[in-house]
Design a protein around this motif. Sequence first.
Motif, PDB file in Angstrom:
ATOM      1  N   GLY A 159       5.143  21.019  40.753  1.00 26.72           N
ATOM      2  CA  GLY A 159       5.676  21.768  41.420  1.00 26.72           C
ATOM      3  C   GLY A 159       6.714  22.698  40.176  1.00 26.72           C
ATOM      4  N   ASP A 160       6.911  22.554  39.308  1.00 22.98           N
ATOM      5  CA  ASP A 160       7.762  23.381  37.653  1.00 22.98           C
ATOM      6  C   ASP A 160       7.471  24.877  38.540  1.00 22.98           C
ATOM      7  N   ASP A 161       8.142  25.005  38.056  1.00 24.78           N
ATOM      8  CA  ASP A 161       8.094  26.935  37.887  1.00 24.78           C
ATOM      9  C   ASP A 161       6.502  27.315  36.858  1.00 24.78           C
ATOM     10  N   PRO A 162       6.080  28.436  36.818  1.00 25.90           N
ATOM     11  CA  PRO A 162       5.909  28.834  36.092  1.00 25.90           C
ATOM     12  C   PRO A 162       5.884  29.184  34.598  1.00 25.90           C
ATOM     13  N   ARG A 163       7.912  29.339  34.975  1.00 27.42           N
ATOM     14  CA  ARG A 163       8.308  30.407  33.892  1.00 27.42           C
ATOM     15  C   ARG A 163       9.421  29.542  33.511  1.00 27.42           C
ATOM     16  N   HIS A 164       9.260  28.077  34.132  1.00 31.08           N
ATOM     17  CA  HIS A 164      10.267  26.915  33.538  1.00 31.08           C
ATOM     18  C   HIS A 164       9.321  25.522  33.594  1.00 31.08           C
ATOM     19  N   ARG A 165       8.564  25.010  32.866  1.00 29.81           N
ATOM     20  CA  ARG A 165       7.923  23.989  32.736  1.00 29.81           C
ATOM     21  C   ARG A 165       8.189  23.060  31.588  1.00 29.81           C
ATOM     22  N   ARG A 166       8.212  21.579  32.325  1.00 29.98           N
ATOM     23  CA  ARG A 166       8.075  20.408  31.468  1.00 29.98           C
ATOM     24  C   ARG A 166       7.559  20.011  30.909  1.00 29.98           C
ATOM     25  N   TYR A 167       7.013  18.753  29.919  1.00 31.62           N
ATOM     26  CA  TYR A 167       6.676  18.289  29.373  1.00 31.62           C
ATOM     27  C   TYR A 167       6.980  16.754  29.085  1.00 31.62           C
ATOM     28  N   ARG A 168       6.233  15.690  29.633  1.00 31.33           N
ATOM     29  CA  ARG A 168       6.289  14.746  29.336  1.00 31.33           C
ATOM     30  C   ARG A 168       5.225  13.544  28.872  1.00 31.33           C
ATOM     31  N   HIS A 169       5.209  12.990  27.508  1.00 33.58           N
ATOM     32  CA  HIS A 169       3.539  12.818  27.102  1.00 33.58           C
ATOM     33  C   HIS A 169       4.964  11.473  26.939  1.00 33.58           C
ATOM     34  N   HIS A 170       4.300  10.073  27.108  1.00 30.49           N
ATOM     35  CA  HIS A 170       4.144   9.139  26.575  1.00 30.49           C
ATOM     36  C   HIS A 170       2.708   8.112  25.358  1.00 30.49           C
ATOM     37  N   LEU A 171       2.770   8.560  23.909  1.00 28.52           N
ATOM     38  CA  LEU A 171       1.932   8.246  23.183  1.00 28.52           C
ATOM     39  C   LEU A 171       1.314   7.057  22.933  1.00 28.52           C
ATOM     40  N   ASP A 172       0.501   6.852  23.061  1.00 31.31           N
ATOM     41  CA  ASP A 172       0.112   4.995  22.665  1.00 31.31           C
ATOM     42  C   ASP A 172      -0.385   4.977  21.041  1.00 31.31           C
ATOM     43  N   LEU A 173       0.937   4.117  20.548  1.00 35.62           N
ATOM     44  CA  LEU A 173       0.380   3.753  19.222  1.00 35.62           C
ATOM     45  C   LEU A 173      -0.448   3.515  18.718  1.00 35.62           C
ATOM     46  N   ALA A 174      -0.738   2.369  19.786  1.00 35.45           N
ATOM     47  CA  ALA A 174      -1.891   1.146  19.020  1.00 35.45           C
ATOM     48  C   ALA A 174      -3.274   2.442  18.862  1.00 35.45           C
ATOM     49  N   ALA A 175      -3.697   3.516  20.003  1.00 38.05           N
ATOM     50  CA  ALA A 175      -4.968   3.945  20.278  1.00 38.05           C
ATOM     51  C   ALA A 175      -4.607   4.725  19.264  1.00 38.05           C
ATOM     52  N   SER A 176      -3.280   5.992  18.568  1.00 40.16           N
ATOM     53  CA  SER A 176      -3.196   6.551  17.534  1.00 40.16           C
ATOM     54  C   SER A 176      -3.539   5.730  16.315  1.00 40.16           C
ATOM     55  N   GLY A 177      -3.953   5.005  15.657  1.00 36.28           N
ATOM     56  CA  GLY A 177      -4.494   4.094  14.568  1.00 36.28           C
ATOM     57  C   GLY A 177      -2.931   4.598  13.714  1.00 36.28           C
ATOM     58  N   PHE A 178      -1.773   3.942  14.048  1.00 38.11           N
ATOM     59  CA  PHE A 178      -0.231   3.729  13.295  1.00 38.11           C
ATOM     60  C   PHE A 178      -0.401   2.333  13.456  1.00 38.11           C
ATOM     61  N   ALA A 179      -0.003   2.585  11.856  1.00 37.06           N
ATOM     62  CA  ALA A 179       0.025   1.148  11.175  1.00 37.06           C
ATOM     63  C   ALA A 179       1.581   0.717  10.688  1.00 37.06           C
ATOM     64  N   GLU A 180       1.444  -0.032   9.547  1.00 37.19           N
ATOM     65  CA  GLU A 180       2.667   0.008   8.932  1.00 37.19           C
ATOM     66  C   GLU A 180       2.688   0.492   7.904  1.00 37.19           C
ATOM     67  N   GLY A 181       3.235   1.421   6.879  1.00 41.61           N
ATOM     68  CA  GLY A 181       3.999   2.449   6.414  1.00 41.61           C
ATOM     69  C   GLY A 181       3.620   3.818   7.095  1.00 41.61           C
ATOM     70  N   ASP A 182       2.742   4.305   7.998  1.00 41.17           N
ATOM     71  CA  ASP A 182       2.500   5.265   8.408  1.00 41.17           C
ATOM     72  C   ASP A 182       3.800   6.057   9.093  1.00 41.17           C
ATOM     73  N   ASP A 183       3.402   7.571   8.547  1.00 44.15           N
ATOM     74  CA  ASP A 183       4.006   8.867   9.592  1.00 44.15           C
ATOM     75  C   ASP A 183       2.917   9.097  10.279  1.00 44.15           C
ATOM     76  N   LEU A 184       4.089   9.411  11.851  1.00 48.69           N
ATOM     77  CA  LEU A 184       3.182   9.835  12.640  1.00 48.69           C
ATOM     78  C   LEU A 184       4.330  11.045  13.041  1.00 48.69           C
ATOM     79  N   ILE A 185       3.348  12.762  12.967  1.00 51.93           N
ATOM     80  CA  ILE A 185       4.032  13.781  13.622  1.00 51.93           C
ATOM     81  C   ILE A 185       3.561  14.543  14.769  1.00 51.93           C
ATOM     82  N   VAL A 186       4.087  15.155  15.237  1.00 50.22           N
ATOM     83  CA  VAL A 186       4.226  15.735  15.755  1.00 50.22           C
ATOM     84  C   VAL A 186       4.561  17.137  16.389  1.00 50.22           C
ATOM     85  N   ARG A 187       3.852  17.733  16.960  1.00 47.02           N
ATOM     86  CA  ARG A 187       4.315  18.932  17.144  1.00 47.02           C
ATOM     87  C   ARG A 187       3.211  19.816  18.721  1.00 47.02           C
ATOM     88  N   LEU A 188       4.710  20.461  19.584  1.00 42.72           N
ATOM     89  CA  LEU A 188       3.933  21.558  20.240  1.00 42.72           C
ATOM     90  C   LEU A 188       3.709  23.137  20.678  1.00 42.72           C
TER      91      LEU A 188
END
Length: 532
Positions: A159-188
């Motif tokens: 239902g968002d206007d194509p000129r104004h969109r909203r993106y929500r996402h929940h990143l699963d840390l276990a599936a990403s291989g995220f562990a102690e001492g790691d850095d997870l970096i994201v960019r859109l």
Amino acid sequence: APAYTGLPPRSASALEAAAAEGSVLRWRIHFEPDPGQAKLVFLDGREVALIRGKDGWQAEITLSQSSLYRIVVGAASTLAEDRQYRLDAIIDQIPEIKVIAPEKTLTQLDAGQRQWSLDFEVADDYGVADAQLAITLAQGSGEQVTVSEHSKRLRAEAGDDPRHRRYRHHLDLAASGFAEGDDLIVRLLVSDNRQPQANQARSASYILRWPADPGSDDAGIDGIVQKVLPAYFRSQRQIIIDTEALIVERPRLDDERFLARSDTIGVDQKILRLRYGQFLGEEFESGGQRTHAPDEDHGDAPTQQDALSGDHDHETVEQPAAGFGKEADILAEFGHTHDHAEAATLLDPETRKILKAALAEMWQAELHLRQGEPGKALPYENRALDLIKQVQQSTRIYLARVGLELPPVDESRRLSGERSGLRDRRGVLADSVVDRKIISNVYQQLADGNSSDLDALAAWLRAPSTTLPDTLGVLGAVDELQRRPDCGECRRRLLDQLWSLLPVPAAAARSRIAPDASGRRYLELLQQEAVP
């Protein structure tokens, strides 16, 4: 307009227009009386013939850039009004990204956190076509850091206007291989629907950090991770070890010996707290007196507190009288040379907040140690150590790796002494003031009433590298004066256009204006009054 814009066709009764870049413009013109031929002549030299049809004279072009044109009828004559018409191309803008969550570029992993919630808003003038999340996982430490990258396409909310969109996402840390001492970096990464080539925009990098075990050894990675705090600040762990040992030995020590040992550890905690306080702009405390009784471990030797205070014993060290007007002596008398502004501004606000909390824990630990209560001081010491580790971890940043791409070497010219085609690298960059020197020259010539090189100015204005607030307006004024050299009003309009474009001269001292007759008379009277 282009199909990707979604704008409907429109018509107007004026010969000037502002339309999206890539739009198709069609003219339908009626003349009275009807000429034998007609055409559109653009200021850049293009000519588009007007074709006679059942419904007037017609022409069609694709608007690729802003331009000026006039209508020419007959063999060489123009319309009686001989005016220019303006066509403005509206450039398709790059999408704008607003990051709602996370709120900070660096986020520490919370205890028990399994997902990382991301929330973005994207706006574009004609519509957002695609959004991808670039995910980078940095694992390891020191020289053993490995980086893996992948992307994930995001779907906008329904239902968002194509000129104004909203993106929500929940990143699963276990599936990403995220562990102690790691850095997870994201960019859109966002693209709009511009054709044939889309505009792209990317957000800043946002980091989720899983802090390493505080007990892990950081030795050997000083060249990879720069620490804001020196290595000797890690002695908080030694204070904890000494406190735990004292608690174990308590049954074998008499009260006086136990209190002396506890007070000694409290002094060490104070020294460490004062050193940390330097990074928040705090002042040293004077250490002219010893606060604990000597024992067989210390004897009569100076304590750590005495060694630390040294020349900073502001109460007991006698200073020579300051010399009048000597900056160094005034600073030595009233100032403190160890109060450097850099110490107070070295850390970012979030790190300063954590360090202040560590200092508060050290205060409580020192209080209980001085009172002979090491058991009550131990929890504060442990919390201070955890906060110190957070400060040390906050100095690590992520930088995207960029490969070095060098041009290929022409082996056939090697050692031949052939220099044809080589450029002088010192002349690659040009000063913006030098680029606008032609404006200054033309303005000065016009202001003096002399003839000026308007052709050179027009060529400079048409160059792709020329960026001005209103290039078409200046071009129109130049063309008008070229066609009517004797028009005083045309010359004035061009001068007004060039005035705002003149380069600002560098600040310099100006010579004093020579006084006129009345000024000279005034100075003579002053000199006469000064003569006894």
